[in-house]
Design an enzyme around this catalytic site. Structure first.
Site, mmCIF file in Angstrom:
data_model
loop_
_atom_site.group_PDB
_atom_site.id
_atom_site.type_symbol
_atom_site.label_atom_id
_atom_site.label_comp_id
_atom_site.label_asym_id
_atom_site.label_seq_id
_atom_site.Cartn_x
_atom_site.Cartn_y
_atom_site.Cartn_z
ATOM 1 N N SER A 184 0.810 -1.228 0.000
ATOM 2 C CA SER A 184 0.000 0.000 0.000
ATOM 3 C C SER A 184 0.840 1.273 0.000
ATOM 4 O O SER A 184 0.400 2.314 0.477
ATOM 5 C CB SER A 184 -0.965 0.003 1.200
ATOM 6 N N ARG A 185 2.049 1.173 -0.508
ATOM 7 C CA ARG A 185 2.969 2.315 -0.594
ATOM 8 C C ARG A 185 3.390 2.856 0.769
ATOM 9 O O ARG A 185 3.895 3.981 0.863
ATOM 10 C CB ARG A 185 2.362 3.451 -1.437
ATOM 11 N N LEU A 186 3.183 2.089 1.825
ATOM 12 C CA LEU A 186 3.634 2.509 3.158
ATOM 13 C C LEU A 186 5.026 1.939 3.392
ATOM 14 O O LEU A 186 5.248 1.081 4.243
ATOM 15 C CB LEU A 186 2.636 2.032 4.218
#
Length: 230
Positions: free
Chosen positions: A208-210
């Site tokens: 999730s692009r975290l």
């Protein structure tokens, strides 16, 4: 978001004409790798050594020492970037070798540059920024002597960044091959550079692009500070 397998399957079904660039993405983190601040240590070199060793050992990473070298023309502020090969690293910095008459060498004259390593199978990247200086003539000579003879001749033959033709380059290579015997001297226009790091950022891909990002910055006392970035 599509899984890696689903995205690769979709790409295989597409023709070049109907690929949608905006839809080309992978969800990272499938390998379960993490980068915790506590695991990063107090200085960047041990972590880089570990990550680099894992990249070298990975069967799907062909040239773990490939790195993007970014420079800027001091007069025009025009940036440029190219891929070079890391040839050594230690507490003093990261070392590579090139033609001193090339465009990159001219842009390194003001003494600043940045490097980026990218290892997709591990979903890892390392960015390094700092001061650049030439290595000693002895260090250049030692590395040059370790190169295959064909690469030594190539260093003489290639007038990097200068216009040429394929025929002229081959002719120059043949002439130099005939000129030199078994011992090829170091060209006076060729040698090494070392980037002394002031900032080193480690990036680990997450879902999730975290992503995990840990930045080391050189402190005034010569040590390092460490912080996590969003």
């Amino acid at each position: 978001m599509l899984s890696r397998a689903a995205l690769l399957a979709r790409r295989a079904r597409r023709t070049l004409s109907d690929k949608v660039v905006a839809d080309m993405r992978l969800d990272h983190g499938a390998g379960g790798l993490r980068l915790d601040e506590a695991d990063a240590g107090a200085a960047p070199l041990p972590l880089f050594r570990r990550w680099f060793g894992e990249a070298v050992a990975h069967p799907d990473i062909v040239e773990a020492n490939a790195m993007a070298l970014a420079t800027v023309d001091a007069a025009t502020l025009q940036p440029s970037c190219r891929v070079v090969l890391l040839k050594g690293y230690d507490d003093a910095g990261f070392t590579w070798f090139t033609n001193y008459a090339s465009r990159k060498a001219a842009e390194l004259e003001h003494g600043r540059a940045a490097l980026t390593f990218w290892w997709p199978p591990l979903e890892r990247s390392v960015r390094v920024e700092g001061d650049v200086s030439k290595v000693s003539a002895d260090e250049t000579a030692a590395y040059f002597a370790s190169r295959p003879r064909a690469s030594q001749i190539g260093a003489w033959a290639s007038r990097q960044s200068a216009p040429t033709t394929a025929e002229a380059l081959v002719a120059r290579e043949k002439a130099l091959d005939a000129r030199f015997g078994d011992s090829v001297p170091v060209p006076d226009f060729w040698g090494g550079y070392r980037l002394a790091p002031e900032r080193v950022e480690f990036w680990q891909g997450r879902a999730s692009r975290l992503h995990d990002r840990v930045l080391f910055s050189r402190a005034g006392d010569g040590g390092w500070t460490r912080e996590r970035l969003a």
